[in-house]
Design an enzyme around this catalytic site. Structure first.
Site, PDB file in Angstrom:
ATOM      1  N   LYS A   1       0.852  -1.189   0.000  1.00  0.00           N
ATOM      2  CA  LYS A   1       0.000   0.000   0.000  1.00  0.00           C
ATOM      3  C   LYS A   1       0.889   1.241   0.000  1.00  0.00           C
ATOM      4  O   LYS A   1       1.524   1.577   1.002  1.00  0.00           O
ATOM      5  CB  LYS A   1      -0.911   0.051   1.228  1.00  0.00           C
TER       6      LYS A   1
ATOM      7  N   GLY B   1       6.829   4.779   8.332  1.00  0.00           N
ATOM      8  CA  GLY B   1       6.072   6.020   8.422  1.00  0.00           C
ATOM      9  C   GLY B   1       6.310   6.660   9.766  1.00  0.00           C
ATOM     10  O   GLY B   1       7.353   6.447  10.386  1.00  0.00           O
ATOM     11  N   SER B   2       5.326   7.415  10.223  1.00  0.00           N
ATOM     12  CA  SER B   2       5.497   8.166  11.464  1.00  0.00           C
ATOM     13  C   SER B   2       5.451   7.231  12.674  1.00  0.00           C
ATOM     14  O   SER B   2       4.808   6.177  12.643  1.00  0.00           O
ATOM     15  CB  SER B   2       4.393   9.215  11.575  1.00  0.00           C
ATOM     16  N   THR B   3       6.099   7.662  13.733  1.00  0.00           N
ATOM     17  CA  THR B   3       6.068   6.884  14.975  1.00  0.00           C
ATOM     18  C   THR B   3       4.636   6.799  15.500  1.00  0.00           C
ATOM     19  O   THR B   3       4.215   5.766  16.032  1.00  0.00           O
ATOM     20  CB  THR B   3       7.015   7.532  16.009  1.00  0.00           C
TER      21      THR B   3
ATOM     22  N   VAL C   1       1.675   6.661  13.788  1.00  0.00           N
ATOM     23  CA  VAL C   1       0.887   5.615  13.117  1.00  0.00           C
ATOM     24  C   VAL C   1       1.516   4.239  13.355  1.00  0.00           C
ATOM     25  O   VAL C   1       0.815   3.246  13.552  1.00  0.00           O
ATOM     26  CB  VAL C   1       0.738   5.909  11.601  1.00  0.00           C
ATOM     27  N   GLY C   2       2.852   4.186  13.387  1.00  0.00           N
ATOM     28  CA  GLY C   2       3.527   2.910  13.644  1.00  0.00           C
ATOM     29  C   GLY C   2       3.133   2.315  14.989  1.00  0.00           C
ATOM     30  O   GLY C   2       2.975   1.095  15.127  1.00  0.00           O
TER      31      GLY C   2
ATOM     32  N   GLU D   1       9.709   0.921  10.626  1.00  0.00           N
ATOM     33  CA  GLU D   1      10.739   1.937  10.348  1.00  0.00           C
ATOM     34  C   GLU D   1      10.069   3.278  10.548  1.00  0.00           C
ATOM     35  O   GLU D   1       9.214   3.674   9.742  1.00  0.00           O
ATOM     36  CB  GLU D   1      11.254   1.823   8.906  1.00  0.00           C
TER      37      GLU D   1
ATOM     38  N   CYS E   1      13.999  10.244   6.767  1.00  0.00           N
ATOM     39  CA  CYS E   1      14.012   9.777   8.158  1.00  0.00           C
ATOM     40  C   CYS E   1      15.417   9.798   8.723  1.00  0.00           C
ATOM     41  O   CYS E   1      15.596   9.854   9.930  1.00  0.00           O
ATOM     42  CB  CYS E   1      13.424   8.377   8.230  1.00  0.00           C
TER      43      CYS E   1
ATOM     44  N   GLU F   1      10.626  15.868  14.967  1.00  0.00           N
ATOM     45  CA  GLU F   1      11.011  15.611  13.577  1.00  0.00           C
ATOM     46  C   GLU F   1      10.258  16.599  12.688  1.00  0.00           C
ATOM     47  O   GLU F   1       9.031  16.546  12.598  1.00  0.00           O
ATOM     48  CB  GLU F   1      10.638  14.173  13.197  1.00  0.00           C
TER      49      GLU F   1
END
Ligand code: NAD
Length: 454
Positions: free
Chosen positions: A154, A207-209, A211-212, A229, A263, A355
Site C-alpha cells: 500500500k 512512516g510516522s512513529t 501511526v507505527g 521503520e 528519516c 522531527e
C-alpha cells in the site's frame, strides 16, 4: 471505488487521479495472494531466483520512466529519482540470490537428525510513506518475495505512481499477477485492513512513529509480526579534531537531501564549542550554494516539499521570530518551495526535539565528548547519525555510545542494500536490508527425525 487527485508539487498542477482500493478490494487481493503464495513457495528455488532476476531486468529497462514519474509525483530531483529507480533493480538483484541460499541448519542431537527450515510466512503487507516511495517499497517486497511470500504493497496516498508502475512491471516480467499486488488507497482503509486481516501474516510499516505505534498495537491482537521503520531526529556530531572544511561542506547534504524529507536527516548539528564560530562561517556558503529548483533539471540538488499541507507543517517550525542563522534560496511562484534553513535554538526548543521532516536544521554547541553523547541521545528516536573526528579511539567510543541503528564516521551515508538498516528506541523495530532481511520473512521450523536401529 473512490479516486484521489495527485498534484505535482513543483507546479501545483493536477497530475492524475488514482482509484482507491476499497475494503472488499483488499479482502479479494489477500485471498488471491494467499493462493498465489502456495504455488510460489512450491516453485524450485532456481526458478524463483530467475523470476526475481527478470523483475530486476524489467526495472532496469524502465529506470528513466520510473525516475520521471517520481520527479512529477514527488518532486524529487531527477538525479536522486534515477538513483532510486536503479536502487529498486539493485535490491531485487541482491535478493534474487536468496531462494537458492536460504538454508536452514542441521544440528547435532542424540538419537536422530535435527533440521531447521526457514518457512515463508504467507502474505506480507507492506505500508510505505511518501518520502522515498521506490526504495522503501523494495526494501520490503524484495526480501519477502525472495523468502517465498506473497506481497501486497500500500503506497502513501500522495505518491503511489512509481509503486503502481513497479507492480505492472512485475507482471510484465513474468511474476504471477496475484503474487505481488499494489493497492493504492487510504491508510485508514487499506493499511488498517492489512493489520486486521488474519491472512496477512506480517506488516512492514514505514512512516510516522504515531501511526507505527497504532499498527503495532493492532497487530498485537493477532500476534502479527511487524517490522517498523519510524521517525528520526538524528545528530551530526562535529568534533574539533575533524576536517572542519569537509564537515561543513557536507553537512547540508546530510540534512537537506530530499528537502529534508528523510528519516535519516541529520537535523541536529552538534558542534564542539571551540570550533563552533568557524564551523558556522564555513556552513553558510555551503547552505547558500545548494541548487534548489526545478526537479526535472539536471544539476538540481533540492526540489519542493511534497504537498501544501506538509509545507504548512514545516513552515510552522520557522515563525517570524525563529532564531534563524541563515537560509539558502528557493524559487518563488507555484510549487511548495521552502529554502534550506539553519536555526540556532536553545536545547529545549521544539525544533531540537521534534522531527520537522523539511529543510530545517538546528545547530547546537557542545562542550566535550560526554556532553555530545548526552545531547545526541536526548531524544526518543535513534535511527541515524554522523560523527566527525580524526581521532580513531574517539570515533569508536562515540559510535558505540550513540543509541542509533545507522551511524557513519566522517561521512553521511546511511543506506546500502547489503548492510542492515533500522532504528533504536522509537525509530523502529527490526532491520531491513543486508544479508539477514529475508529471515525476517520466515518462521524457523525445527524438525527432529528419529532414527531407528538397523
Ligand atoms: P504516515 O505515518 O502518515 O503514513 C505512512 C503510511 O501509513 C501511509 O501509507 C499511510 O497511508 C499509512 N497509514 C496511515 N494511517 C494508517 C493506519 N491507521 N493503519 C495503517 N496504515 C496507515 O507517515 P508519512 O507522513 O507518509 O511519512 C513520514 C514519516 O515516515 C516520517 O516520520 C519519517 O521519519 C518516517 N520514515 C521512516 C523511515 C525509516 O526507515 N525509519 C523511512 C522513511 C520515512
Amino acid at each position: 471505488m473512490t479516486a484521489s487527485e495527485l498534484i505535482n508539487p513543483a507546479t501545483e498542477e493536477l497530475l492524475r487521479t488514482v482509484e482507491q482500493t476499497s475494503l472488499a478490494g483488499v479482502d479479494d487481493a489477500v485471498a488471491r495472494a494467499k493462493a498465489a503464495q502456495r504455488d510460489w513457495a512450491r516453485l524450485a528455488p532456481g526458478d524463483r531466483a530467475a523470476a526475481l532476476r527478470s523483475f530486476a531486468a524489467a526495472i532496469d529497462a524502465h529506470v528513466d520512466e520510473l525516475a520521471a514519474l517520481e520527479v512529477a509525483n514527488s518532486g524529487h530531483p531527477i538525479g536522486n529519482a534515477t538513483w532510486e529507480a536503479g536502487h529498486v533493480r539493485d535490491v531485487l538483484q541482491f535478493y534474487s540470490a536468496t531462494p537458492e541460499r536460504l538454508s536452514g541448519k542441521q544440528i547435532p542431537v542424540a538419537g536422530g537428525l535435527d533440521i531447521t527450515f526457514n518457512e515463508p510466512l504467507g502474505v506480507i503487507g507492506v505500508i510505505t510513506p511518501w518520502n522515498f516511495p521506490m526504495p522503501i517499497a523494495v526494501w520490503g517486497f524484495a526480501p519477502a518475495l525472495a523468502a517465498g511470500n506473497a506481497v501486497l504493497v500500500k503506497p502513501a496516498e500522495w505518491t503511489p505512481l512509481t509503486t503502481i508502475r513497479i507492480g505492472e512491471l512485475a507482471v510484465e516480467a513474468g511474476l504471477p499477477p496475484d503474487l505481488f499486488q499494489v493497492l493504492p488507497g487510504k491508510g485508514s482503509v487499506v493499511g488498517e485492513r492489512f493489520v486486521t486481516h488474519p491472512d496477512v501474516r506480517k506488516i512492514v510499516f514505514t512512516g510516522s512513529t504515531e501511526v507505527g505505534t497504532r499498527v503495532m498495537a493492532g497487530a498485537a491482537a493477532q500476534v502479527k509480526r511487524v517490522t517498523l521503520e519510524l521517525g528520526g531526529k538524528s545528530a551530526n556530531i562535529v568534533f574539533d579534531d575533524c576536517d572542519l572544511d569537509k564537515a561543513a561542506a557536507t553537512a547540508p547534504y546530510g540534512v537537506f537531501d530530499n528537502a529534508g524529507q528523510d528519516c535519516c536527516a541529520r537535523s541536529r548539528i552538534l558542534v564542539q564549542r571551540n570550533v563552533y564560530d568557524r564551523f558556522m562561517e564555513l556552513l553558510e556558503p555551503a547552505v547558500k550554494g545548494i541548487a534548489v529548483g526545478d526537479p526535472a533539471a539536471k544539476g538540481t540538488e533540492m526540489g519542493p516539499l511534497v504537498s501544501k499541507s506538509h509545507w504548512e507543517s514545516v513552515a510552522s517550525y520557522v515563525p517570524d521570530d525563529a532564531p534563524v542563522a541563515f537560509r539558502g534560496d528557493a524559487p518563488s511562484g507555484p510549487g511548495y518551495w521552502f529554502p534550506p534553513t539553519v536555526l540556532i535554538p536553545e536545547r529545549s526548543d521544539r525544533t531540537v526535539r521534534e522531527e520537522i521532516f523539511g529543510p530545517v536544521v538546528a545547530v547546537l554547541p557542545f562542550e566535550d565528548e560526554a556532553d555530545a553523547i548526552e545531547l545526541a541521545n536526548d531524544t526518543p528516536y535513534g535511527l541515524s547519525g554522523s560523527i566527525w573526528t580524526d581521532n580513531l579511539s574517539r570515533a569508536i567510543r562515540v559510535s558505540r555510545a550513540v543509541e542509533s541503528g545507522n551511524l557513519s564516521v566522517n561521512s553521511h551515508s546511511s543506506v546500502r542494500y547489503n548492510t542492515p538498516f533500522g532504528g533504536f528506541k522509537q525509530s523502529g523495530l527490526g532491520r531491513e536490508l543486508g544479508p539477514d532481511a529475508p529471515l525476517s520473512f520466515t518462521e524457523t521450523k525445527n524438525v527432529f527425525y528419529a532414527i531407528g536401529d538397523a
